[in-house]
Design an enzyme around this catalytic site. Structure first.
Site, PDB file in Angstrom:
ATOM      1  CG  ASP A 270       5.156  -1.441  12.623  1.00  0.00           C
ATOM      2  OD1 ASP A 270       6.227  -1.551  13.244  1.00  0.00           O
ATOM      3  OD2 ASP A 270       4.097  -1.074  13.164  1.00  0.00           O
TER       4      ASP A 270
ATOM      5  CG  ASP B  54       2.303  10.418   7.852  1.00  0.00           C
ATOM      6  OD1 ASP B  54       2.638   9.920   8.947  1.00  0.00           O
ATOM      7  OD2 ASP B  54       1.186  10.926   7.646  1.00  0.00           O
TER       8      ASP B  54
ATOM      9  CE  LYS C 268      -4.080  -1.941   2.275  1.00  0.00           C
ATOM     10  NZ  LYS C 268      -5.047  -1.802   3.386  1.00  0.00           N
ATOM     11  CD  GLU C 269       2.529   2.736   4.264  1.00  0.00           C
ATOM     12  OE1 GLU C 269       1.771   3.315   5.045  1.00  0.00           O
ATOM     13  OE2 GLU C 269       3.488   2.031   4.641  1.00  0.00           O
TER      14      GLU C 269
ATOM     15  CG  ASP D 200      -2.125  12.456  15.343  1.00  0.00           C
ATOM     16  OD1 ASP D 200      -3.056  11.906  15.959  1.00  0.00           O
ATOM     17  OD2 ASP D 200      -2.179  12.704  14.118  1.00  0.00           O
TER      18      ASP D 200
ATOM     19  CE  LYS E 251       2.788   8.110  12.397  1.00  0.00           C
ATOM     20  NZ  LYS E 251       2.165   9.213  11.606  1.00  0.00           N
TER      21      LYS E 251
END
Length: 751
Positions: free
Chosen positions: A151, A302, A121-122, A463, A278
Site C-alpha cells: 500500500d 500479516d 514500520k515494517e 476481520d 486493509k
C-alpha cells in the site's frame, strides 16, 4: 490390478475421518456451574442496589446520583460478563490427520495474501521472510500463488520481492531436500546451532551465505531509497508485477524446479477516493488473483506473521475437503502466536483469553471469527449469493462485481472443479492490464464491493465485521490450535504500540456494536445462532468496560475520603454477596489460566491491563467511534511499528514498563493511581479518627487492589530514573488534575 488397489486405498482413505472434535467436558461443566452460581449472586447484588431507591430508611448520607452511577457501572459489568459466557458454553478442541488427504494432484490451489503498508514500520527483510515461508509451504508448488499488497507503493518492497525470489530458488530446494520444519530463513538461521557434519552442513553454510547476501542487498537498497521524496504512498498509480528470476543464471541453477507464482500488487490510491485501509487492499488482491490464478482457497497473513510449520495448508484442507462440513465451511482459523513475547509478558500481548479460551468456545458454536491473519478462507464465501447460487447472468454479476469481463468470466467458472476451469495464462499482457484496471481506485464505483461481497468496509476491524457477516449468512468456521504453532508473528512489546493498537480495535468494534449491525439486533434476525450472536456482541461491546473501570477507580475513592459508604457492612449478609462475586470471578479466571497452560503471574498481568486498557484505549476508542458516527472525524488506521528498538527491547526483557507514550494515555493512568493513594491514606486516617471500619472495608480494599496491580506505574513515577520512566511533568499534571477533581467533589458533596 494396480488401478483396483489404488481405487481401494482412495475409498478407504475417504471413509476414515481426517479430523476429530473433542468436547472439553470438565471445562464445560465447571463453566456452566460458575455461570449459575455467579448469576444468582448478581441477582442479589442488583436487589441490594435497587432496594436503596425504595427503602424508607434510606441513608441520606449517600447522594442518590452517586449510588446510581455505581449501580449503572455494576450493571454494565454484569451485562458484558453475561455476554462473555456464550463463548464458554461449549468449548471444543480439534485434531487433524493430514496424512489421510488425497494425493497432491487432487489438492486444490491456494492463493496467499500478504499485506504491507509502510517499509519504515515494517522492515522489508522481515516482510520477505514471511513471503519466503509462504512460498516454501509443504504443498505442490504449482498450486501456491503468493500475492503481496504494497500500500506504500515502495520501490524498496518491489526490489525486496525480486531479491526474495532469487533467494527462493536456492532456499526452496534446500527445504524440500532436507524436509525442514522451519522454513522461514530468519527463524531457521537464528535457531541455536547444533553440531552438524557432511553434505547437510556444507549446503546449510552455502544457503546461509546467500541469505546474508540477500539481506545485505535489500538493506543497502532500503537505506538508499527509503527517504526518497518522490515516493508518495498516498497518491500513486496501480502497479502489478509478476516476479521473475533476476538473471539467466538464477533461472538455470535449479533446472526444472517448480516455483510458486509470486506477484507484486500496488493498488492505485488517490486522496479524493476512500481506500478503506486493509479491507480495500484485500479486495484488490481478491480481484487481481481472481483473473491470474483464481484459486478456490486463500491464506491470509500479516506481513510479520511467517509460516512456522509448512504443513498448515494440508491441516486446513482436512476440514475444507471434508464433504460433510465443506459446503458450509467458510474458513479455518489458526491462532496468532508471537515469537518475541517474554515469559513474563508484561503487556499481556499473548491475548490468552482470546486464543486459548474464547476461540475454542466459539468453535463449539458456529465457529471463531477471522483474526486478521493465519486463516484459510474459501474464496466462494466472499462472493455472495449470486455466485453461490450459480447465477451466471453477466449483467447481474457486473452490477455487483464491476465491469471487468475477465473477472466475470472467472466468476462463472467458480462452480467447476479447479482443474477444469480453463484459466488463461497469467503471463499474458492482456491479463496484466486487466489486473491493473481491477486495482484502480475507481473500479469499485457503483459496485457492491465491501458492502455485500469481498471483505467488508463498514469498520476498520474488517476481520471482525467480515466474519460476522459470513456467519450471519449461515457460514461456519473452525478453529485449529495444534501443539506446534503453525504461524509466528511479532507482538507489541511497548506500551505506546499496545495502546494505539487497542484504541484502533476498540474504535472499530464499538462502531459495529453501536450501529444497526449490533449482533444483539442484526445478528438475531439472521442465520447466526443465538449463542454465536451473543459471543459476537461481547466482542463488539467490551470497550464499554471503560465505564465501570473509571467508575470503580474514582467514585468509591472519593466517597472514601468523605466517609460515604457505598458497600454493605462486614457483618451484613450482602457483604458476602460482594465477596463471593469477587472470589467467583477471580477463581474462574485463575482456573482458565491454568487450563490454558499459563502461570498465575498471567492473572496479575491480565488484571493490570484490564484497568490500563479500559481507562485509556477503550475510552478513547469509544469516543472515536462516536465522533465518526456523528461526522466529527474520519476513520484512520495506523500500522503497528514492527521495527525493533534496542532500548525498548532491553526494558521489555527486564520486565520494566516503557512509559514513552503520549500524555493522553499516561495522564489518566497516573491520575487514577494518585487519586487512590490520596483516598487510601485519607480514608484510613479518617477511619482511625472516627472509627467506622465496617462500612469502608470494601472501598479500602478496592484502593489497595488498584494500587497493587498498578505497581509498574508507581515504580515508573517514583522509583525509576531511566528513559522509560514516567516523565515528571506527567506526574505533576496528573496531580494537579486530581486536586481539581477533589475540589470539585468537595463542592458537589457540600451542596
Amino acid at each position: 490390478m494396480v488401478q483396483f488397489l489404488r481405487k481401494g486405498r482412495m475409498e478407504a482413505s475417504s471413509s476414515i475421518p481426517r479430523h476429530l472434535c473433542h468436547l472439553n467436558l470438565l471445562f464445560m461443566l465447571i463453566s456452566r456451574a460458575h455461570m449459575l452460581l455467579h448469576s444468582i449472586a448478581l441477582v442479589f447484588l442488583i436487589h441490594y442496589r435497587a432496594s436503596f431507591f425504595f427503602s424508607e430508611t434510606q441513608n441520606h448520607q449517600i447522594p442518590t446520583s452517586i449510588w446510581s452511577l455505581v449501580f449503572a457501572a455494576e450493571l454494565v459489568l454484569a451485562f458484558i460478563w453475561a455476554l462473555n459466557q456464550a463463548a464458554r458454553w461449549k468449548t471444543v478442541t480439534r485434531k487433524v490427520f493430514p496424512e489421510r488427504l488425497p494425493e497432491d494432484e487432487k489438492l486444490p490451489a491456494i492463493d496467499v495474501f500478504v499485506c504491507t503498508a509502510d517499509p519504515t514500520k515494517e522492515p522489508t527483510v522481515d516482510v520477505m521472510n514471511t513471503v519466503l515461508s509462504a512460498m516454501a509451504l509443504d504443498y505442490p508448488p504449482e498450486k501456491i500463488h503468493v500475492y503481496l499488497s504494497d500500500d506504500g507503493s515502495s520501490p524498496v518492497t518491489l526490489f525486496g520481492m525480486r531479491e526474495a525470489y532469487a533467494f527462493a530458488m536456492w532456499w526452496l530446494p534446500f527445504c524440500r531436500k532436507y524436509g525442514l520444519k522451519t522454513r522461514c530463513p530468519k527463524a531457521y538461521f537464528g535457531a541455536p546451532e547444533e553440531e552438524e557434519n557432511g553434505e547437510y552442513a556444507s549446503e546449510k553454510q552455502k544457503i546461509r551465505d546467500k541469505y546474508e547476501l540477500f539481506k545485505e542487498r535489500v538493506n543497502k537498497f532500503r537505506d538508499q531509497n527509503l527517504g526518497d521524496p518522490s515516493i508518495n504512498g498516498r497518491s500513486h498509480s496501480p502497479v502489478i508485477g509478476v516476479i521473475r528470476a533476476n538473471s539467466q543464471d538464477d533461472e538455470g541453477q535449479t533446472g526444472q524446479l517448480a516455483m510458486p507464482l509470486l506477484v507484486y500488487v500496488s493498488r492505485e490510491k488517490r486522496p479524493s477516493y476512500p481506500h478503506h485501509f486493509k479491507a480495500g487492499a484485500l479486495n484488490v488482491l481478491l480481484r487481481v488473483s481472481g483473473v491470474m490464478s483464481n484459486s478456490p482457497y486463500i491464506l491470509g497473513l500479516d506481513c510479520d506473521m511467517y509460516s512456522n510449520d509448512p504443513s498448515s495448508a494440508r491441516q486446513a484442507m482436512c476440514f475444507h475437503l471434508d464433504p460433510k462440513i465443506s459446503p458450509s465451511l467458510a474458513f479455518v482459523q489458526f491462532p496468532q502466536i508471537f515469537r518475541n513475547i517474554s515469559e513474563n509478558d508484561i503487556y499481556d500481548s499473548k491475548l490468552r483469553s482470546v486464543f486459548w479460551v474464547c476461540w475454542h468456545g466459539m468453535d463449539g458454536l458456529q465457529g471463531p471469527l477471522l483474526s486478521g491473519t493465519c486463516y484459510y478462507l474459501k474464496r466462494e464465501a466472499l462472493y455472495g449469493k449470486l455466485v453461490q447460487d450459480g447465477t451466471y447472468d453477466p449483467m447481474d454479476l457486473k452490477a455487483v462485481f464491476g465491469g471487468s469481463n475477465e473477472f466475470i468470466k472467472r466468476l462463472q467458472q467458480m462452480k467447476r472443479p479447479y482443474e477444469n476451469r480453463g484459466t488463461d495464462c497469467w503471463e499474458t499482457s492482456m491479463v496484466l492490464r486487466e489486473a491493473e484496471d481491477l486495482a484502480s481506485c475507481r473500479y469499485e464505483d457503483s459496485t457492491k464491493w465491501g458492502k455485500e461481497v469481498g471483505f467488508m468496509y463498514f469498520s476498520v476491524v474488517e476481520d471482525y465485521f467480515t466474519s460476522f457477516t459470513l456467519h450471519c449468512k449461515g457460514w461456519a468456521s473452525v478453529y485449529l490450535n495444534p501443539p506446534r504453532p503453525q504461524f509466528l508473528g511479532t507482538g507489541t512489546t511497548n506500551l505506546n504500540d499496545l495502546l494505539v493498537q487497542g484504541t484502533r480495535w476498540s474504535s472499530g468494534l464499538i462502531e459495529v456494536g453501536l450501529s444497526r449491525f449490533c449482533p444483539l439486533i442484526y445478528g438475531l434476525s439472521t442465520k447466526i445462532s443465538i449463542l454465536e450472536a451473543l459471543a459476537y456482541a461481547e466482542l463488539s461491546l467490551f470497550p464499554l468496560y471503560f465505564i465501570p473501570a473509571w467508575c470503580f477507580g474514582v467514585i468509591p475513592q472519593l466517597c472514601l475520603l468523605h466517609g460515604i459508604p457505598l458497600y454493605p457492612k462486614v457483618l451484613s449478609p450482602y457483604f458476602l454477596v460482594f465477596l463471593f462475586i469477587f472470589l467467583s470471578s477471580t477463581s474462574k479466571q485463575v482456573y482458565e489460566i491454568i487450563w490454558s497452560g499459563h502461570s498465575l503471574h498471567t492473572w496479575v498481568n491480565e488484571r493490570r491491563h484490564w484497568m490500563i486498557k479500559s481507562v485509556t484505549c477503550h475510552m478513547y476508542g469509544s469516543m472515536d467511534a462516536i465522533m465518526k458516527k456523528i461526522g466529527l472525524r474520519e476513520a484512520s488506521f495506523l500500522p503497528t511499528n514492527k521495527v525493533d528498538d534496542d532500548e525498548q527491547t532491553k526494558l521489555y526483557e527486564m520486565g520494566l514498563f516503557d512509559f514513552q507514550a503520549p500524555a493522553m494515555f499516561l495522564i489518566p493512568l497516573v491520575g487514577i493511581v494518585i487519586l487512590n493513594m490520596f483516598a487510601l491514606v485519607g480514608g484510613v486516617t479518617r477511619a482511625l479518627l472516627v472509627g467506622y471500619w465496617e462500612e469502608i472495608v470494601v472501598q479500602t480494599f478496592l484502593s489497595i487492589f488498584i494500587l497493587s496491580v498498578s505497581y509498574p506505574i508507581i515504580e515508573g513515577m517514583f522509583l525509576r530514573k531511566d528513559k522509560g520512566s514516567v516523565p515528571p511533568r506527567i506526574t505533576v499534571f496528573s496531580a494537579i488534575g486530581v486536586v481539581a477533581v477533589l475540589a470539585f467533589w468537595n463542592i458537589f458533596v457540600s451542596v
